[in-house]
Design an enzyme around this catalytic site. Structure first.
Site, PDB file in Angstrom:
ATOM      1  N   HIS A   1       0.841  -1.204   0.000  1.00 45.84           N
ATOM      2  CA  HIS A   1       0.000   0.000   0.000  1.00 45.84           C
ATOM      3  C   HIS A   1       0.875   1.254   0.000  1.00 45.84           C
ATOM      4  CE1 HIS A   1      -3.110  -2.609   2.307  1.00 45.84           C
ATOM      5  NE2 HIS A   1      -3.569  -2.463   1.084  1.00 45.84           N
TER       6      HIS A   1
ATOM      7  N   LYS B   1     -17.463  -6.554   7.547  1.00 48.34           N
ATOM      8  CA  LYS B   1     -16.191  -7.191   7.909  1.00 48.34           C
ATOM      9  C   LYS B   1     -15.865  -6.934   9.368  1.00 48.34           C
ATOM     10  CE  LYS B   1     -13.489  -7.180   3.606  1.00 48.34           C
ATOM     11  NZ  LYS B   1     -12.335  -6.555   2.939  1.00 48.34           N
TER      12      LYS B   1
ATOM     13  N   ARG C   1      -2.641  -6.240  -8.315  1.00 49.15           N
ATOM     14  CA  ARG C   1      -1.620  -7.278  -8.154  1.00 49.15           C
ATOM     15  C   ARG C   1      -1.830  -8.338  -9.236  1.00 49.15           C
ATOM     16  NH1 ARG C   1      -3.329  -7.797  -2.114  1.00 49.15           N
ATOM     17  NH2 ARG C   1      -5.159  -7.183  -3.269  1.00 49.15           N
TER      18      ARG C   1
ATOM     19  N   SER D   1      -3.137  -7.702   2.963  1.00 41.76           N
ATOM     20  CA  SER D   1      -3.435  -7.560   4.397  1.00 41.76           C
ATOM     21  C   SER D   1      -3.847  -8.914   4.970  1.00 41.76           C
ATOM     22  CB  SER D   1      -4.555  -6.544   4.617  1.00 41.76           C
ATOM     23  OG  SER D   1      -4.157  -5.284   4.166  1.00 41.76           O
TER      24      SER D   1
HETATM   25  P1  ADP Z   1     -10.075  -3.415  -0.141  1.00 42.28           P
HETATM   26  O1  ADP Z   1     -10.641  -4.037   1.108  1.00 42.28           O
HETATM   27  O2  ADP Z   1     -10.854  -2.232  -0.630  1.00 42.28           O
HETATM   28  O3  ADP Z   1      -9.746  -4.366  -1.245  1.00 42.28           O
HETATM   29  P2  ADP Z   1      -7.293  -3.243   0.682  1.00 42.28           P
HETATM   30  O4  ADP Z   1      -6.927  -2.528   1.923  1.00 42.28           O
HETATM   31  O5  ADP Z   1      -7.144  -4.715   0.668  1.00 42.28           O
HETATM   32  O6  ADP Z   1      -8.746  -2.734   0.356  1.00 42.28           O
HETATM   33  O7  ADP Z   1      -6.478  -2.654  -0.540  1.00 42.28           O
HETATM   34  C1  ADP Z   1      -6.576  -1.305  -0.912  1.00 42.28           C
HETATM   35  C2  ADP Z   1      -5.990  -1.110  -2.301  1.00 42.28           C
HETATM   36  O8  ADP Z   1      -4.618  -1.452  -2.292  1.00 42.28           O
HETATM   37  C3  ADP Z   1      -6.631  -2.021  -3.352  1.00 42.28           C
HETATM   38  O9  ADP Z   1      -6.693  -1.298  -4.562  1.00 42.28           O
HETATM   39  C4  ADP Z   1      -5.668  -3.171  -3.472  1.00 42.28           C
HETATM   40  O10 ADP Z   1      -5.735  -3.785  -4.738  1.00 42.28           O
HETATM   41  C5  ADP Z   1      -4.355  -2.422  -3.290  1.00 42.28           C
HETATM   42  N1  ADP Z   1      -3.295  -3.305  -2.818  1.00 42.28           N
HETATM   43  C6  ADP Z   1      -3.307  -4.150  -1.776  1.00 42.28           C
HETATM   44  N2  ADP Z   1      -2.126  -4.783  -1.644  1.00 42.28           N
HETATM   45  C7  ADP Z   1      -1.332  -4.320  -2.650  1.00 42.28           C
HETATM   46  C8  ADP Z   1       0.007  -4.608  -3.082  1.00 42.28           C
HETATM   47  N3  ADP Z   1       0.763  -5.515  -2.469  1.00 42.28           N
HETATM   48  N4  ADP Z   1       0.475  -3.939  -4.167  1.00 42.28           N
HETATM   49  C9  ADP Z   1      -0.301  -3.041  -4.797  1.00 42.28           C
HETATM   50  N5  ADP Z   1      -1.565  -2.732  -4.460  1.00 42.28           N
HETATM   51  C10 ADP Z   1      -2.076  -3.360  -3.396  1.00 42.28           C
END
Ligand code: ADP
Length: 164
Positions: free
Chosen positions: A17, A41, A90, A128
């Site tokens: 992130h 969630k 990803r 995450s």
């Molecule tokens: P959500 O619950 O909305 O999917 P996340 O917190 O999991 O939110 O992710 C927020 C954003 O960050 C999303 O666009 C996700 O695809 C992106 N993201 C998560 N992990 C990575 C990573 N390792 N590299 C690039 N983008 C990421």
């Protein structure tokens, strides 16, 4: 002034992130991280903790603001005087979900653009939920999350108050 919103759960924020925030902050005048309150969630960290960890993890980026929201993303984006949503991509499995989401937002508000940034290769495996899995089994998360997150997760595991 071009403002972009990076929405997400960030439960917790990872180095994947932060990489997206750093790259987005070079392109836009201001980047707003919008932590989404998802009533469906049960998060590992409360909204306040997630916001705090994001603030700490992005304090080196000058044009970033951390905020939280619930409700419709397009309305939130407008309230920020923004018309751009940044999402990270990803593997191909992200694409299907993100594609649908972006089209839906476009349908309800044609002025908002969703822009995708490809993950950096060193973070392409990072999520995450993966961090939470590793933490559950006492795995090493060093280098995968900001230091403040690592410390917070260790504290949580010691308190033994978190069950996935
Ligand atoms: P959500 O619950 O909305 O999917 P996340 O917190 O999991 O939110 O992710 C927020 C954003 O960050 C999303 O666009 C996700 O695809 C992106 N993201 C998560 N992990 C990575 C990573 N390792 N590299 C690039 N983008 C990421």
């Amino acid at each position: 002034m071009q403002i972009a919103v990076c929405p997400g759960s960030f439960d917790p924020v990872t180095n994947g992130h932060v990489d997206i925030f750093e790259r987005a902050s070079v392109i836009f005048d201001e980047v707003v991280i919008g932590v989404f309150h998802n009533p469906n969630k049960k998060p590992m960290f409360t909204m306040e903790q997630r916001v705090e960890l994001l603030k700490e993890s992005t304090k080196h980026i000058k044009n970033i603001r951390v905020d939280s929201f619930s409700g419709l993303l397009n309305e939130y984006v407008k309230r920020q005087n923004a018309n751009v949503i940044i999402r990270g991509l990803r593997a191909t499995k992200d694409f299907e979900y993100e594609f649908q989401r972006a089209l839906l937002i476009k349908k309800i508000d044609s002025e908002i653009e969703t822009i995708f940034m490809m993950t950096s290769s060193e973070y392409s495996f990072l999520s995450s939920s993966g961090i939470k899995e590793l933490a559950k089994f006492n795995g090493n998360i060093k280098g995968l999350v900001p230091e403040c997150v690592e410390i917070k997760i260790k504290q949580r595991m010691n308190e033994n108050s978190y069950n996935i």
